[in-house]
Design an enzyme around this catalytic site. Structure first.
Site, PDB file in Angstrom:
ATOM      1  N   ASP A  53       0.819  -1.215   0.000  1.00 48.09           N
ATOM      2  CA  ASP A  53       0.000   0.000   0.000  1.00 48.09           C
ATOM      3  C   ASP A  53       0.854   1.267   0.000  1.00 48.09           C
ATOM      4  O   ASP A  53       0.326   2.370  -0.087  1.00 48.09           O
ATOM      5  CB  ASP A  53      -0.925   0.024   1.223  1.00 48.09           C
ATOM      6  CG  ASP A  53      -2.171  -0.820   1.014  1.00 48.09           C
ATOM      7  OD1 ASP A  53      -2.443  -1.187  -0.139  1.00 48.09           O
ATOM      8  OD2 ASP A  53      -2.868  -1.121   2.006  1.00 48.09           O
ATOM      9  N   GLY A  54       2.191   1.108   0.146  1.00 48.22           N
ATOM     10  CA  GLY A  54       3.082   2.263   0.045  1.00 48.22           C
ATOM     11  C   GLY A  54       3.518   2.835   1.373  1.00 48.22           C
ATOM     12  O   GLY A  54       3.869   4.023   1.446  1.00 48.22           O
ATOM     13  N   HIS A 132       2.044  -7.871   5.444  1.00 49.31           N
ATOM     14  CA  HIS A 132       1.704  -9.281   5.261  1.00 49.31           C
ATOM     15  C   HIS A 132       1.029  -9.845   6.508  1.00 49.31           C
ATOM     16  O   HIS A 132       1.416  -9.539   7.636  1.00 49.31           O
ATOM     17  CB  HIS A 132       2.964 -10.100   4.952  1.00 49.31           C
ATOM     18  CG  HIS A 132       3.351 -10.058   3.512  1.00 49.31           C
ATOM     19  ND1 HIS A 132       3.795  -8.911   2.903  1.00 49.31           N
ATOM     20  CD2 HIS A 132       3.358 -11.021   2.549  1.00 49.31           C
ATOM     21  CE1 HIS A 132       4.076  -9.164   1.632  1.00 49.31           C
ATOM     22  NE2 HIS A 132       3.815 -10.433   1.387  1.00 49.31           N
ATOM     23  N   SER A 560       1.101 -37.839  29.186  1.00 53.33           N
ATOM     24  CA  SER A 560       1.430 -36.419  29.435  1.00 53.33           C
ATOM     25  C   SER A 560       2.619 -35.989  28.583  1.00 53.33           C
ATOM     26  O   SER A 560       3.724 -35.816  29.088  1.00 53.33           O
ATOM     27  CB  SER A 560       1.702 -36.177  30.923  1.00 53.33           C
ATOM     28  OG  SER A 560       2.546 -37.158  31.480  1.00 53.33           O
TER      29      SER A 560
END
Length: 647
Positions: A53-54, A132, A560
């Site tokens: 998106d810059g 991201h 466990s």
């Protein structure tokens, strides 16, 4: 803008000159120059949004326009821009911020990059956060200290999923000031309709999550439109420029000073016998000598004698200052405690509801014990199954058994002791926390406290006349928990059964908690995935502790598989009464001896979450007793354990 040589610079600083050029001023102007910059306010903000998106380009542009680039740096930037294929004489401003090789190769931001710059009116620290989804945790890190968020949107793409996620996190983290920067307007011919449609779309989403106000600005980080000056390319836009908004927005410190005084104690300083001070950074409020303060959670009170700093004592300390406070009385106060005004104390509790952002590849395991750090306090905490997970696209509350990477949910949790807190909406310092895995020491989550649950105030510990020691004396034995762990088919149940038989012959009072038998009742509701195995181990540990309180020698036979849960059981019961016994058999041999055929089913894909095949087993690294199941009979193994238990 390049830096000028010191021999040719005029006596007066030019408008917008960065603080790094102070060496170019003549000597008589240096003091005045420093004084001017010293008293500027500081704004911390982030840029966030979806991929490409810059964000980095915008920050690079702001650094460039605020004259924060030296001549040699500019030359290197121009050379790097040609290498990555920038057209014409244009500079790739993103290269100023994207410093990692992988970032430059891919053209994306991976890590959080912090940059400082200044204008005539204000100083700034900006965090460039990645877009991201897999690096959402890095975005949360950058946003945790920010007062303002610049959310970028690519004008060609509009509002995307990651735009929504970052906006939701921004709001969740309590950032009050939001700028919606519709970027790359040059690529849509500065079309007003495109801008208006994006703003309308975002406003509908913002209203749904509680963002009441934001400032929308059409920009081009690459071309510089509406960054520092209003652009001729957007005559239809008459609002503020981005830089003007950043320079004039009201800072949050003013509100923090109006709240009651709070200071988490970082350390106790005692350089000599005549001085004992409590050092920390003031989170909220104002403090003066003579103020009456309370130490939480001990509730001891005293009066402030001095407020000490390196430069001398203060008559008043405010938000953000690191100080050392001395008190008139010698009272117990240590790291993790919180100093508050006596008339306006904070709350203490041990059970809470919170928003949790999970930031680890391994999913959250309800019931597992994690370290929780809030302020300067570090405690052990356990999270319950989420009340719900938030779908960031629809804001729908969806059912969830656990939380995975980048998931956001509402969860309740409890701590092993009361902690001092305030709701995150009131105090980021005492309401925000991080979660640390006890085994890996990795930060796995960040959380925001909503409120304490009523259990904290309504449920107390009821003292009893007959205690554990009395039960033990009645039975003429020392209580213990003998915890047998190992792969399925290793022979744990046979050893446990023989152990109880031999102890019974010695007139010892015992009880055997067998893993399979427990799943017919106490753990009937649990499956076999990692989260359910953690919860099963927690229940076994709690029951074993109660039986040890009754004076019994309790034998636990359970796979466990996770070290963390076995270590938690040891902490709960007490190291002196807990014995971890590893019934050690190689996986291939355990498969050969598998009378139930479970390994074969798991290998065929018919049985999920089977330990050793499609679910991990973490063998003890330093068990109290190791039984070689290949060479030791159950009878001999039981005798070896008893020899350690009763020397």
């Amino acid at each position: 803008m390049t830096t000028t040589d010191a021999t040719t610079t005029s006596a007066a600083a030019t408008p917008g000159e960065p603080i790094y050029q102070v060496e170019s001023l003549i000597a008589e102007d240096i003091d005045a120059y420093l004084e001017k910059h010293q008293h500027k306010t500081m704004l911390r903000f982030i840029t966030c949004g979806s991929v490409d998106d810059g964000k980095s380009t915008l920050i690079g542009r702001m650094l460039y326009d605020s004259k924060m680039i030296f001549e040699d740096h500019l030359a290197a930037l121009e050379a790097d821009s040609k290498k990555v294929g920038t057209q014409g004489e244009q500079i790739d401003f993103a290269l100023l911020v994207d410093g990692l090789t992988a970032e430059r190769e891919q053209g994306i931001t991976i890590d959080v990059a912090y940059r400082f710059f200044a204008t005539e009116k204000r100083k700034f620290i900006v965090a460039d956060t990645p877009g991201h989804e897999q690096y959402t945790r890095n975005m949360v890190t950058g946003a945790s200290t920010a007062e303002l968020a610049v959310i970028l949107i690519d004008a060609r793409k509009g509002v995307l999923t990651q735009t929504r996620r970052h906006s939701y996190l921004t709001h969740l983290l309590g950032i009050r000031h939001i700028v919606l920067a519709v970027n790359k307007m040059d690529l849509v011919d500065y079309d007003q309709k495109v801008f208006d449609d994006i703003v309308a779309d975002y406003r509908a989403f913002a209203d749904s999550i509680g963002i009441g106000d934001f400032t929308a600005i059409p920009i081009s980080g690459f071309k510089g439109d509406n960054i520092t000056t209003n652009s001729e390319n957007t005559p239809w836009y008459s609002g503020t420029t981005l830089m003007n908004f950043l320079e004039t927005v009201e800072l949050d410190q003013t509100l923090d000073q109006q709240r009651p005084f709070r200071m988490p104690v970082q350390r106790v300083t005692r350089p000599n016998l005549n001085f004992r001070g409590f050092a920390g950074t003031i989170a909220n409020g104002v403090l003066k000598p003579g103020d009456k303060v309370r130490v939480l959670p001990t509730n001891r009170t005293s009066t402030v004698a001095r407020i000490v700093t390196f430069d001398g004592d203060l008559e008043q300390a405010v938000v953000g200052q690191a100080v050392t406070i001395t008190l008139e009385d010698e009272i117990d106060c240590s790291r993790g405690d919180v100093l508050v005004l006596d008339e306006s104390p904070a709350e203490t509790a041990d059970h809470f509801e919170c928003h949790l952002v999970w930031m680890d590849d391994a999913e959250m395991l309800p019931g597992r014990s994690y370290w929780l750090k809030i302020g300067t306090q570090t405690v052990s905490a356990q999270f319950e199954r989420p009340k719900y997970q938030v779908n960031v696209n629809t804001m729908e509350h969806v059912a969830a058994k656990t939380l995975g990477l980048n998931a956001i949910g509402v969860v309740t949790f409890s701590t092993d002791k009361p902690i001092v807190f305030e709701p995150y909406a009131q105090s980021h310092d005492l309401g925000g926390f991080i979660v640390v895995d006890k085994m890996s020491n990795a930060t796995v989550a960040a959380g925001m406290v909503h409120f304490a649950l009523r259990r904290s105030a309504n449920v107390g510990w009821q003292p009893l006349e007959i205690d554990r020691a009395h039960h033990a004396r009645m039975k003429h034995q020392r209580p213990a928990v003998l915890w047998l762990t190992g792969l399925s088919g290793a022979g744990k149940s046979e050893v446990a059964n023989e152990l109880e038989v031999q102890l019974a012959r010695m007139n010892r009072h015992t009880f055997l908690l067998d893993g399979d038998n427990i799943r017919h009742g106490l753990s009937k509701d649990l499956g076999f995935d990692d989260a359910d195995r953690v919860e099963n181990a927690r229940r076994l540990a709690e029951v074993a502790k109660l039986m040890a309180d009754a004076g019994l020698i309790t034998i636990v036979s359970s796979i466990s598989p996770f070290r963390t849960e076995r270590d938690t059981a040891r902490e709960l019961i007490g190291d002196g009464e807990f014995m971890e016994i590893f019934v050690d058999m190689p996986l291939e041999e355990a498969e050969k001896r598998d009378a139930k055929g479970l390994y074969a089913q798991a290998r065929a894909g018919e049985l999920a979450h089977f330990t050793g095949v499609n679910s991990p087993y973490e063998a003890p690294t330093a068990p109290d007793v190791r039984i070689d199941a290949l060479t030791t009979s159950p009878k001999d193994a039981a005798a070896e354990i008893i020899a350690r238990l009763i020397p």
